[in-house]
Every structure is written in structure tokens, then in C-alpha cells.
Design a protein around this motif. Structure first.
Motif, short mmCIF file in Angstrom:
data_model
loop_
_atom_site.label_atom_id
_atom_site.label_comp_id
_atom_site.label_asym_id
_atom_site.label_seq_id
_atom_site.Cartn_x
_atom_site.Cartn_y
_atom_site.Cartn_z
N LEU A 1 0.83 -1.21 0.00
CA LEU A 1 0.00 0.00 0.00
C LEU A 1 0.86 1.26 0.00
O LEU A 1 0.61 2.18 -0.79
N ALA A 2 1.85 1.31 0.89
CA ALA A 2 2.68 2.51 0.98
C ALA A 2 3.48 2.72 -0.30
O ALA A 2 3.66 3.85 -0.74
N GLY A 3 3.95 1.63 -0.91
CA GLY A 3 4.74 1.75 -2.13
C GLY A 3 3.95 2.27 -3.30
O GLY A 3 4.50 2.85 -4.23
N ARG A 4 2.61 2.09 -3.26
CA ARG A 4 1.76 2.56 -4.36
C ARG A 4 0.96 3.80 -4.00
O ARG A 4 0.12 4.26 -4.78
N GLY A 5 1.21 4.34 -2.84
CA GLY A 5 0.53 5.57 -2.44
C GLY A 5 -0.96 5.40 -2.24
O GLY A 5 -1.73 6.34 -2.46
N LEU A 6 -1.41 4.20 -1.85
CA LEU A 6 -2.83 3.95 -1.67
C LEU A 6 -3.26 4.28 -0.24
O LEU A 6 -2.48 4.14 0.71
N ALA A 7 -4.51 4.71 -0.08
CA ALA A 7 -5.04 5.04 1.23
C ALA A 7 -5.25 3.78 2.06
O ALA A 7 -5.70 2.76 1.54
N PHE A 8 -4.91 3.85 3.33
CA PHE A 8 -5.09 2.70 4.23
C PHE A 8 -6.54 2.60 4.69
O PHE A 8 -7.15 1.54 4.61
N ARG A 9 -7.08 3.69 5.19
CA ARG A 9 -8.38 3.65 5.86
C ARG A 9 -9.51 3.95 4.89
O ARG A 9 -9.33 4.60 3.86
N GLY A 10 -10.69 3.47 5.25
CA GLY A 10 -11.90 3.72 4.46
C GLY A 10 -12.93 4.49 5.26
O GLY A 10 -12.60 5.24 6.18
N HIS A 11 -14.21 4.30 4.95
CA HIS A 11 -15.29 5.04 5.62
C HIS A 11 -15.68 4.40 6.95
O HIS A 11 -16.28 5.06 7.80
N ASN A 12 -15.38 3.14 7.12
CA ASN A 12 -15.70 2.47 8.38
C ASN A 12 -14.67 1.41 8.70
O ASN A 12 -13.72 1.21 7.93
N GLU A 13 -14.83 0.74 9.84
CA GLU A 13 -13.89 -0.30 10.27
C GLU A 13 -14.60 -1.63 10.45
O GLU A 13 -14.21 -2.45 11.30
N VAL A 14 -15.58 -1.88 9.65
CA VAL A 14 -16.39 -3.09 9.77
C VAL A 14 -15.84 -4.16 8.82
O VAL A 14 -15.76 -3.94 7.60
N ILE A 15 -15.45 -5.28 9.39
CA ILE A 15 -14.98 -6.40 8.57
C ILE A 15 -16.16 -6.94 7.77
O ILE A 15 -17.22 -7.23 8.31
N GLY A 16 -15.95 -7.08 6.47
CA GLY A 16 -17.01 -7.53 5.58
C GLY A 16 -17.64 -6.41 4.80
O GLY A 16 -18.36 -6.66 3.83
N SER A 17 -17.40 -5.15 5.19
CA SER A 17 -17.95 -4.00 4.48
C SER A 17 -17.09 -3.68 3.26
O SER A 17 -15.86 -3.81 3.30
N SER A 18 -17.73 -3.24 2.21
CA SER A 18 -16.99 -2.88 0.99
C SER A 18 -16.37 -1.50 1.11
O SER A 18 -15.62 -1.08 0.22
N ASN A 19 -16.64 -0.78 2.20
CA ASN A 19 -16.12 0.57 2.39
C ASN A 19 -15.16 0.65 3.58
O ASN A 19 -15.00 1.72 4.17
N ASN A 20 -14.55 -0.48 3.95
CA ASN A 20 -13.67 -0.47 5.13
C ASN A 20 -12.21 -0.13 4.78
O ASN A 20 -11.35 -0.17 5.64
N GLY A 21 -11.93 0.20 3.54
CA GLY A 21 -10.60 0.64 3.15
C GLY A 21 -9.70 -0.47 2.67
O GLY A 21 -10.01 -1.66 2.78
N ASN A 22 -8.53 -0.06 2.15
CA ASN A 22 -7.58 -1.01 1.56
C ASN A 22 -6.91 -1.89 2.62
O ASN A 22 -6.62 -3.05 2.37
N TYR A 23 -6.66 -1.32 3.79
CA TYR A 23 -5.95 -2.07 4.84
C TYR A 23 -6.77 -3.27 5.30
O TYR A 23 -6.30 -4.42 5.24
N LEU A 24 -7.99 -3.03 5.73
CA LEU A 24 -8.83 -4.15 6.18
C LEU A 24 -9.22 -5.04 5.01
O LEU A 24 -9.37 -6.26 5.17
N GLY A 25 -9.39 -4.45 3.84
CA GLY A 25 -9.72 -5.25 2.67
C GLY A 25 -8.64 -6.25 2.32
O GLY A 25 -8.92 -7.41 1.97
N MET A 26 -7.37 -5.84 2.44
CA MET A 26 -6.28 -6.78 2.17
C MET A 26 -6.20 -7.87 3.23
O MET A 26 -5.89 -9.02 2.93
#
Length: 504
Positions: free
Chosen positions: A240-265
Motif C-alpha cells: 500500500l505505501a509503495g503505491r501511495g494507496l489510502a489505508f483507511r476507508g469510511h468504516n472499520e467493519v470487517i465484511g464491508s466494501s467501504n472499510n478501506g484497503n488495509y482491512l480489505g487486504m
């Protein structure tokens, strides 16, 4: 008064010393097949007088060898053939004098010399007695100072390519002996020994086209033999850091499509890592008060760790490249904080890199305040300002000022930090000034901007324009290309624009 020639006793002593030294060297037959001709190399000046006598001795030895039994000759040829077909395995052979190498090396021999490295053959610790030459009643010797080169900026660099031959008292080129096809070059064939012209001749050779090409081949060989783990360590950025991608999303819910790249990975990795899957299934989405190491606090900590890693690697690259340039420009963020964006530009591993380094909060835009902030930044990160050889900014007076601008103040610290104004900004200024001097251009672009403003001011008129399959683009004072795009849009959509304007 010095003797013009050495005494007979001195000649006999030197001859005995040479014979003892030559006796310790491996026989030439170890390096050549029976049908190859052994080269003769110049030794000391006194030894030139004995060439004829040596030739007679060599002829006698060759005659004795020819009279030997044929089966012994075949045995020697077989041993020599075996040595040529295999790599050179003993250090004794590798310690051979550069003057004793054949002009054309086989690939396995070349690889052995390359793998051993240049330092093994330089003979920098020699006393250089064999380099003695007579020039106009004065003896001259090779000096260890020639192993180094003083650059124009005072920096001292090692001449890694220079080798000294103890047997001949000459110097050879390490890379040209391995890669050059110019066998008449004195640094390849017989060695250089004219110490009166040593500085000029050595400088001329290292700047020759053939030598530079051989140096490139040597560098390419070194790069090809770089270990994979070393390369991986130098590129060990996070995905993520090497590609300049955002870590966090709109929420921190596992299973949500809007939880960001970090939890998604992490969710993706659970399909391949059973330990991670068990942890997420057990602790995810438990709410506050439950430790799960998946919260925004841990995410922010990881972002901080990776940012420090990126900065550390950039600093390491800058120091490895040594010479660098800087590009800075000021802007304000969404919270109206004035800050300076700092970019470093440097050349490393056949590539030119432009690395964004940081946003530097500033309190003033004058050159004195800017140079203070930049020098503090460099000092905190242990980056030497004297290695700055370039700077590029826009044409604002606080940046480009000849006496008190940032570029002038930085050049006081590093004389070679030449200022190059931003070409895009300069071109925009040229375009702006050119248009302002022509009444027809002023009227044309004025009409073009009025057309855009007329349609964009009303959603009804804009829908009408789109209904005629037409569009318009606005102008920009800072981007001259926008005027070109607006003109093309007018030409391509002229009929649709005319129909929209004619609508009643």
C-alpha cells in the motif's frame, strides 16, 4: 655528478634479483597452448640491452624442447588443453602479473578474473622499484598517487581500473584487459611506462571511448551478480505505501466494501492464512473495549511506521547517489496551513528519480525564511547541502531572485547548485505575455471564455448544449494547454454550439 649508465656490479645485482623474481612466477606454458606465441613485455631500461641474449637463450630452450620425446609433448599439450577448458581454480594462477596475461582471454578465464575483483590485481602496496626509467639523466618512478583522481570539485576518487605490473614496471587497465578488442592499446598490450607523461596519458585513457565502453560492461557484470535478497531488501516497501494507496476507508467493519484497503487486504489474506482467519473470525466487529489490533489506532501506527520507512529509504538513496537536486513549491492545504512541498531529484542505478520527501510547514515566503527551513530539514536528516548540484523553482521573485531569492541563498552554501527555472511555468508566462500584446488574441480568448461562462451559468443552457452533442472547455491563466483544448473544443463542436445559441 650522476652516472649516465649503471655500473657492471649494479647491473649484475639487478639481473640476479630479476631472475629470482621470475623463477617464482608460474611457467608461461601453464597459460598458453603449444601453438600460441608468447608475448615479450618491456622490463627495465637496463634489461632492454639484454634482449638479444635472452632471445638466444629462448631459442636454445625451444630447440631442446623440440628434441624431447613425442609422447611427452602430447602429454604437455593434453594438460594445457585441460587447463583451458576448465576455470582457473588456484589463487597462484590468479596472482599472475597483468603483463603475463594473453591478449585474448577465454570466457571462463575472464569470469574468474571478474569474480576475483580489481583490488586483487592492483598491486598498490608494491615498492615500484621495477618502474624505474631514465629520462634525460634523471630516474623517474611510478607513484601510488596515480591510483587516485582529483575531481574538479576537489573530491578524490579511486582509479579502480589501474593495475601495476611488478615484473615489467608498467601499468595496465583492468577493464580494457578483460573487455577491449583494441589489442594495440598500450594499456592492454605492453603496458604504459612513460612516467614523464603519466598524468596526461592516464587521464586521456580513462576518458577514451573504448575505455568507457569497457567500464560499462564491467558495471553491467557487477549488477548482474547482485544477490536477489539484496535487491528485495532495497525494494521492501509495503504494497500500500509503495503505491501511495489510502489505508483507511469510511468504516472499520470487517465484511464491508467501504472499510478501506488495509482491512480489505486482511480479508483477502484470510483465504490463504488460517491463523489470520481465526483471529479475524474471533475478534472482528466486537466493538469498543475489545482488543483486536484491527482498529484505526493500529492502522495509524502502521501508516507512521511505513512513512518513516519510506523516508529512511529515500535518504539512503540520496546518500548513495551523493549528488542531488531539489524542487520546492509552496501551497496551502484544506485547513489553510501554508506548507512547502519538498522534492529530491537524483540519479541512481541508471535511473533519474524524483522523490516527494515531505510537506514542510512555513511561516513566511521570503527567501531568508525559506532557506532557513530547508537547511533545518537537511540537517535533521543528515543530508549534506554541499552535494546539492541543482535547484528548480517557479519564477516568483522570492524563489528566483538574483540577490535575495531562495536560489541565490542556497547557492551561497553550494556553488554548484545551479538554478533552473520551471520550463512549464516559463512557457505559460511567455504565452500570457504574447497574448496580452495582440488585440485579436485578447478578443478571441475573451469571446471563448464568455461562451463557456454563458452556458455553465445555467443548467438549462448546458443541457441544451449537450443535447446538440457539443461541449465547451474553460480557459486557465496558469495552464496554457487549457487554451489549446478550449480552441479545439470550439472547432470540433462549432455546429452544435451555434445550434444551441440559435435556440429560442
Amino acid at each position: 655528478m650522476l652516472r649516465k649508465y649503471e655500473s657492471g656490479a649494479c647491473k649484475r645485482r639487478l639481473k640476479k634479483e630479476r631472475e629470482e623474481m621470475v623463477a617464482k612466477l608460474p611457467k608461461m606454458t601453464n597459460f598458453f597452448s603449444s601453438n600460441q606465441t608468447i608475448m615479450q613485455f618491456p622490463q627495465t631500461v637496463d634489461n632492454y640491452k639484454n634482449n638479444e641474449r635472452k632471445d638466444e637463450n629462448n631459442n636454445t630452450e625451444n630447440e631442446v624442447a623440440r628434441q624431447g620425446p613425442s609422447n611427452e609433448i602430447q602429454e604437455v599439450e593434453s594438460v594445457e588443453s585441460t587447463m583451458h577448458n576448465n576455470e582457473l581454480d588456484s589463487d597462484t594462477i590468479l596472482r599472475e602479473d597483468p603483463a603475463l596475461r594473453p591478449l585474448q582471454l577465454k570466457e571462463n578465464e575472464r569470469m574468474k578474473y571478474l569474480n576475483k575483483g580489481y583490488a586483487f590485481f592492483q598491486n598498490k602496496d608494491s615498492n615500484f622499484e621495477s618502474s624505474k626509467r631514465m629520462f634525460k639523466n634523471q630516474y623517474r618512478y611510478y607513484s601510488v598517487k596515480y591510483f587516485q583522481k582529483v575531481m574538479n570539485n576537489g573530491e578524490i576518487c579511486d582509479r579502480k581500473w589501474l593495475m601495476f605490473s611488478e615484473s615489467t614496471g608498467c601499468v595496465f587497465c583492468y577493464v580494457c584487459k578483460l573487455f577491449s578488442t583494441d589489442y594495440d592499446n598500450v594499456f592492454v598490450k605492453s603496458g604504459f611506462y612513460n612516467w614523464k607523461k603519466a598524468k596526461l596519458t592516464i587521464f586521456s585513457h580513462e576518458n577514451s571511448k573504448e575505455h568507457i565502453q569497457c567500464m560499462i560492461k564491467w558495471i553491467e557484470f557487477i549488477k548482474q551478480n547482485t544477490h536477489v535478497d539484496e535487491y528485495m531488501n532495497s525494494c521492501g516497501y509495503s504494497f500500500l505505501a509503495g503505491r501511495g494507496l489510502a489505508f483507511r476507508g469510511h468504516n472499520e467493519v470487517i465484511g464491508s466494501s467501504n472499510n478501506g484497503n488495509y482491512l480489505g487486504m486482511l480479508e483477502l489474506l484470510t483465504q490463504f492464512d488460517p491463523v489470520l482467519k481465526q483471529h479475524i473470525d474471533t475478534f472482528a466487529n466486537k466493538g469498543k473495549g475489545n482488543v483486536n489490533y484491527l482498529s484505526k489506532t493500529i492502522c495509524e501506527e502502521l501508516i507512521d511506521i511505513m512513512s518513516q520507512k519510506v523516508l529512511t529509504d529515500i535518504i539512503t538513496e540520496i546518500k548513495k547517489a551523493k549528488y542531488w537536486g531539489t524542487i520546492v513549491d509552496s501551497t496551502s492545504d484544506i485547513s489553510h496551513v501554508d506548507q512547502l512541498s519538498v522534492i529530491f531529484r537524483y540519479y541512481l542505478n541508471d535511473h533519474v528519480y524524483e522523490r516527494f520527501f515531505c510537506f514542510l510547514q512555513i511561516k513566511s515566503h521570503d527567501g531568508k525564511s525559506l532557506i532557513t527551513d530547508i537547511l533545518d530539514l537537511l540537517e535533521r536528516n543528515d543530508i549534506d547541502i554541499t552535494n546539492c548540484w541543482g535547484q528548480a523553482y517557479d519564477n516568483a521573485s522570492n524563489m528566483s531572485g538574483k540577490y535575495s531569492g531562495l536560489q541565490a541563498r542556497l547557492k551561497e552554501r553550494s556553488e554548484l547548485a545551479f538554478y533552473i527555472p520551471c520550463a512549464g511555468h516559463s512557457l505559460n508566462l511567455v504565452g500570457q505575455c504574447s497574448v496580452s500584446e495582440c488585440i485579436n488574441s485578447i478578443n478571441y480568448f475573451g469571446v471563448l471564455q464568455s461562451l463557456y461562462s454563458f452556458f455553465v451559468a445555467s443548467t438549462h443552457r448546458w443541457d441544451l448544449l449537450k443535447g446538440n452533442h457539443a461541449t465547451l472547455k474553460r480557459l486557465s491563466d496558469s495552464r496554457w494547454l487549457c487554451r489549446s483544448d478550449a480552441s479545439k473544443s470550439l472547432i470540433e463542436n462549432f455546429d452544435g454550439i451555434h445550434a444551441a445559441l440559435s435556440y429560442s
